[in-house]
Design a protein around this motif. Structure first.
Motif, mmCIF file in Angstrom:
data_model
loop_
_atom_site.group_PDB
_atom_site.id
_atom_site.type_symbol
_atom_site.label_atom_id
_atom_site.label_comp_id
_atom_site.label_asym_id
_atom_site.label_seq_id
_atom_site.Cartn_x
_atom_site.Cartn_y
_atom_site.Cartn_z
ATOM 1 N N ALA A 156 1.668 2.042 -3.432
ATOM 2 C CA ALA A 156 0.505 2.645 -4.091
ATOM 3 C C ALA A 156 0.345 4.106 -3.699
ATOM 4 C CB ALA A 156 -0.756 1.856 -3.735
ATOM 5 N N SER A 176 -10.932 -3.355 2.901
ATOM 6 C CA SER A 176 -11.365 -3.931 1.629
ATOM 7 C C SER A 176 -10.664 -3.225 0.484
ATOM 8 C CB SER A 176 -12.871 -3.782 1.473
ATOM 9 O OG SER A 176 -13.210 -2.412 1.366
ATOM 10 N N PRO A 177 -10.610 -3.836 -0.694
ATOM 11 C CA PRO A 177 -10.038 -3.138 -1.862
ATOM 12 C C PRO A 177 -10.731 -1.806 -2.120
ATOM 13 C CG PRO A 177 -10.314 -5.472 -2.349
ATOM 14 C CD PRO A 177 -10.975 -5.231 -1.016
ATOM 15 N N GLU A 178 -12.035 -1.769 -1.873
ATOM 16 C CA GLU A 178 -12.794 -0.532 -2.088
ATOM 17 C C GLU A 178 -12.366 0.556 -1.113
ATOM 18 O OE1 GLU A 178 -14.676 -3.924 -3.834
ATOM 19 O OE2 GLU A 178 -14.172 -3.555 -1.727
ATOM 20 N N SER A 179 -12.149 0.169 0.147
ATOM 21 C CA SER A 179 -11.749 1.164 1.144
ATOM 22 C C SER A 179 -10.346 1.683 0.864
ATOM 23 C CB SER A 179 -11.833 0.577 2.560
ATOM 24 O OG SER A 179 -10.857 -0.438 2.754
ATOM 25 N N ARG A 180 -9.460 0.795 0.400
ATOM 26 C CA ARG A 180 -8.106 1.240 0.064
ATOM 27 C C ARG A 180 -8.129 2.187 -1.133
ATOM 28 N NH1 ARG A 180 -6.814 -4.122 1.809
ATOM 29 N NH2 ARG A 180 -6.987 -4.983 -0.302
ATOM 30 N N SER A 181 -8.945 1.877 -2.114
ATOM 31 C CA SER A 181 -9.072 2.769 -3.271
ATOM 32 C C SER A 181 -9.618 4.121 -2.852
ATOM 33 C CB SER A 181 -9.995 2.147 -4.320
ATOM 34 O OG SER A 181 -9.427 0.978 -4.868
ATOM 35 N N SER A 182 -10.549 4.097 -1.904
ATOM 36 C CA SER A 182 -11.168 5.340 -1.448
ATOM 37 C C SER A 182 -10.164 6.244 -0.739
ATOM 38 C CB SER A 182 -12.345 5.024 -0.516
ATOM 39 O OG SER A 182 -12.913 6.199 -0.005
ATOM 40 N N PRO A 188 -4.403 -0.145 6.536
ATOM 41 C CA PRO A 188 -4.957 -0.469 5.217
ATOM 42 C C PRO A 188 -4.957 -1.960 4.894
ATOM 43 C CG PRO A 188 -2.764 0.465 4.995
ATOM 44 C CD PRO A 188 -3.152 0.636 6.425
ATOM 45 N N PHE A 247 0.836 -1.198 0.000
ATOM 46 C CA PHE A 247 0.000 0.000 0.000
ATOM 47 C C PHE A 247 0.871 1.248 0.000
ATOM 48 C CE2 PHE A 247 -2.499 3.426 1.726
ATOM 49 C CZ PHE A 247 -3.713 3.272 1.086
#
Length: 267
Positions: free
Chosen positions: A18, A192-198, A188, A15
């Protein structure tokens, strides 16, 4: 604007990688010149030793790294890896430190970068608000392996504002940097993948307006009296006597700590 990102993580799938990549993309899109010092990829030497000084030290019997490195810097006798990083630092308007929090601090390789590269900035005569980097900005961006509650004022690890004081005040502010509030990515790995993207999107959005942010508050050097061993001047103590909280986390005057003073910009 020229930006230096000092990055400390071994895995390109992390992360932290990223977050670093998001910063590079967002800042570059704004027209910034971005350079990354990838410390693990560089195999950057963490230990501050006599090897950092070419041509020998001045006082081998009573070796003092801080004195020797400052003198070597003035005489152009620093190791090449330090010289390269200092050149990047001198060019940068903003320095972002991207890392996973280790033992409530930075990884050893990043601490080594601070010890070795910032060594020439450790000066009694030019420090804090008069430090040599007073025209530059810096910030911490890091991940934790626990939720925010663990670093709250009732959490088991204690208040994150206290944790950040040695890094943000003792290193960055000491060197004169104007310090932006940190970017903290809470745990992180368990999201979830969604929370990390957010949260990454939130980081990109913040970077678009970063230069418009106010910096974290630190008491200026002229609040302290050299003749009394750099204690607060009487008129400053009187000015803040009626305040409910102290000036800062470290200079609290025996009062409650100012809330979120290391995690939010001054108002």
């Amino acid at each position: 604007m020229k930006v230096l990102i000092v990055y400390a993580h071994e895995s390109p799938a992390s992360f932290n990688a990223a977050a670093k990549d998001a910063a590079v993309a967002a800042l570059t899109a704004q027209g910034c010149t971005v350079e990354v010092s990838d410390l693990y990829a560089m195999k950057f030497k963490a230990a501050a030793t006599t090897e950092d000084i070419t041509g020998g030290v001045k006082d081998a019997e009573n070796f003092c790294y801080a004195k020797e490195i400052k003198l070597a810097s003035e005489e152009g006798r620093l190791a090449e890896d330090i010289k390269k990083e200092q050149e990047k630092l001198k060019e940068a308007d903003l320095v972002i430190f991207q890392f996973p929090m280790y033992w409530s601090s930075v990884p050893a390789i990043m601490k080594g970068w601070m010890d070795r590269v910032l060594g020439f900035a450790y000066a009694q005569e030019k420090r804090y608000s008069e430090g040599i980097f007073k025209d530059k900005k810096a910030m911490l961006s890091f991940t934790t392996d626990c939720p925010e509650s663990v670093y709250s004022d009732t959490g088991i690890n204690g208040d994150i504002n206290v944790t950040l004081w040695p890094l943000q005040n003792g290193i960055l502010n000491y060197c004169g940097f104007q310090v932006f509030a940190p970017q903290i990515f809470w745990d992180p790995a368990t999201g979830s993948p969604e929370s990390r993207s957010s949260v990454l999107e939130g980081w990109r959005t913040r970077l678009q307006n970063l230069c418009g942010e106010a910096s974290v508050y630190f008491a200026p050097l002229d609040y302290f009296d050299k003749e009394t061993g750099f204690l607060l001047k009487p008129e400053v103590k009187e000015k803040y006597a009626s305040k409910e909280s102290g000036l800062t986390v470290g200079i609290h005057m025996g009062k409650p700590l100012p809330a979120n003073s290391q995690t939010k910009a001054a108002v």
